[in-house]
Write an enzyme that holds these catalytic residues in place. Structure first.
Site, PDB file in Angstrom:
ATOM      1  N   ASP A 182       2.221   4.691   2.120  1.00  0.00           N
ATOM      2  CA  ASP A 182       2.023   4.868   3.220  1.00  0.00           C
ATOM      3  C   ASP A 182       2.044   6.385   3.792  1.00  0.00           C
ATOM      4  O   ASP A 182       1.203   6.892   2.400  1.00  0.00           O
ATOM      5  CB  ASP A 182       4.291   4.668   3.768  1.00  0.00           C
ATOM      6  CG  ASP A 182       4.516   4.903   4.697  1.00  0.00           C
ATOM      7  OD1 ASP A 182       4.091   4.888   6.209  1.00  0.00           O
ATOM      8  OD2 ASP A 182       5.329   5.956   5.381  1.00  0.00           O
ATOM      9  N   ASP A 223       0.963  -0.922  -0.141  1.00  0.00           N
ATOM     10  CA  ASP A 223      -0.035  -0.056   0.324  1.00  0.00           C
ATOM     11  C   ASP A 223       0.710   1.486   0.292  1.00  0.00           C
ATOM     12  O   ASP A 223       1.874   1.401  -0.021  1.00  0.00           O
ATOM     13  CB  ASP A 223      -1.380  -0.151   1.214  1.00  0.00           C
ATOM     14  CG  ASP A 223      -0.088   0.137   2.520  1.00  0.00           C
ATOM     15  OD1 ASP A 223       0.887  -0.651   2.456  1.00  0.00           O
ATOM     16  OD2 ASP A 223      -0.642  -0.014   3.467  1.00  0.00           O
TER      17      ASP A 223
END
Ligand SMILES: [Zn+2]
Length: 261
Positions: free
Chosen positions: A209, A207
């Site tokens: 940050d 994903d």
């Protein structure tokens, strides 16, 4: 003779996958490794796997006994390590689901012992190029041939954890030039170099940050889906890459010997 070590164990700790699989407890001068070492053959190649966070993923990053893990790998004869690690992305272009093969790290850990040389000997090991260049280049080419979305170099920043970064930290790490973030590469890569083992990281972006302010909030379900896909890709990549490991001499092997005072 080469022996491939896989740390992270994503899918490869399963004895069913390896021929003549055996699980062994390795005792080290640094205490117990994260789990049993599984050894066996895959497509005719000698392999040893070790789950970095334990069989039940119960060891949090600061508690991983990195020295015992690398010592155990060396002890069972590992010459080359592929270290699988989940990372958060600090760059728009490194999308969730992409693979990255870092060539640099930034160390933001605070509580880890990052050397085997604590006693009489002092070892100032060069770390300008911490990852094995041969392994990294080969991984990048192999991922390309398999059609996987990947990035052939980049900087991983390893933080102590277990908490994630603040938004201010995440933005600062981007300014520092970091591309992905995790909690496990340092000191693993440093200890591998001290042990004379070629080491490459296969980082899977799960994903963005928290610097990234996306429209939709990231759900755990979505992350799990990405991780599942990542893990399948990494298995494909590892199987293809193993057959192409160059077993001629590499600068990683003698680095420590020439650095001891
Ligand atoms: Zn090397």
């Amino acid at each position: 003779m080469i022996k491939i070590g896989i740390i992270g164990g994503t899918g490869f700790g399963n004895p069913g996958l390896l021929e003549n699989a055996a699980r062994q407890k390795v005792h080290t001068p640094y205490g117990a490794p994260s789990g049993l070492v599984t050894t066996g053959r895959l497509d005719g190649i000698e392999v040893a796997t070790l789950p970095r966070h334990g069989d039940n993923h119960s060891i949090y990053p600061s508690a991983v006994n990195f020295r015992a893990n690398i010592w155990a790998m060396k002890h069972v004869g590992v010459t080359h390590i592929f270290a699988v690690t989940a990372v958060g992305s600090l760059r728009e272009e490194i999308k969730p689901g992409h693979l990255i093969f870092p060539d640099q790290f930034i160390d933001r850990t605070t509580r880890r012992i990052a050397t085997f040389y604590e006693g009489q000997e002092v070892c100032h090991i060069p770390m300008a190029d911490p990852f094995c260049g041969k392994l990294r280049t080969m991984l990048s080419k192999t991922a390309g041939a398999l059609g996987l979305d990947s990035h052939g170099c980049g900087t991983v920043i390893t933080i102590e954890g277990p908490r994630f970064s603040t938004r201010a930290e995440s933005k600062m790490f981007r300014l520092w030039g970091a591309d992905v973030i995790n909690m496990s590469t340092v000191p693993e890569v440093v200890l591998a170099r001290e042990a004379g083992i070629c080491y490459a990281a296969i980082a899977m972006s799960t994903d963005y940050d928290c610097w990234h302010e996306s429209e939709e909030p990231v759900s755990w379900e979505l992350i799990q889906k990405t991780m599942q896909k990542n893990s399948e890709n990494v298995k494909l990549l590892l199987r293809a890459a193993m057959k192409q490991v160059d077993f001629t001499d590499c600068i990683c092997r003698g680095a420590a010997a020439s650095s001891i005072l």
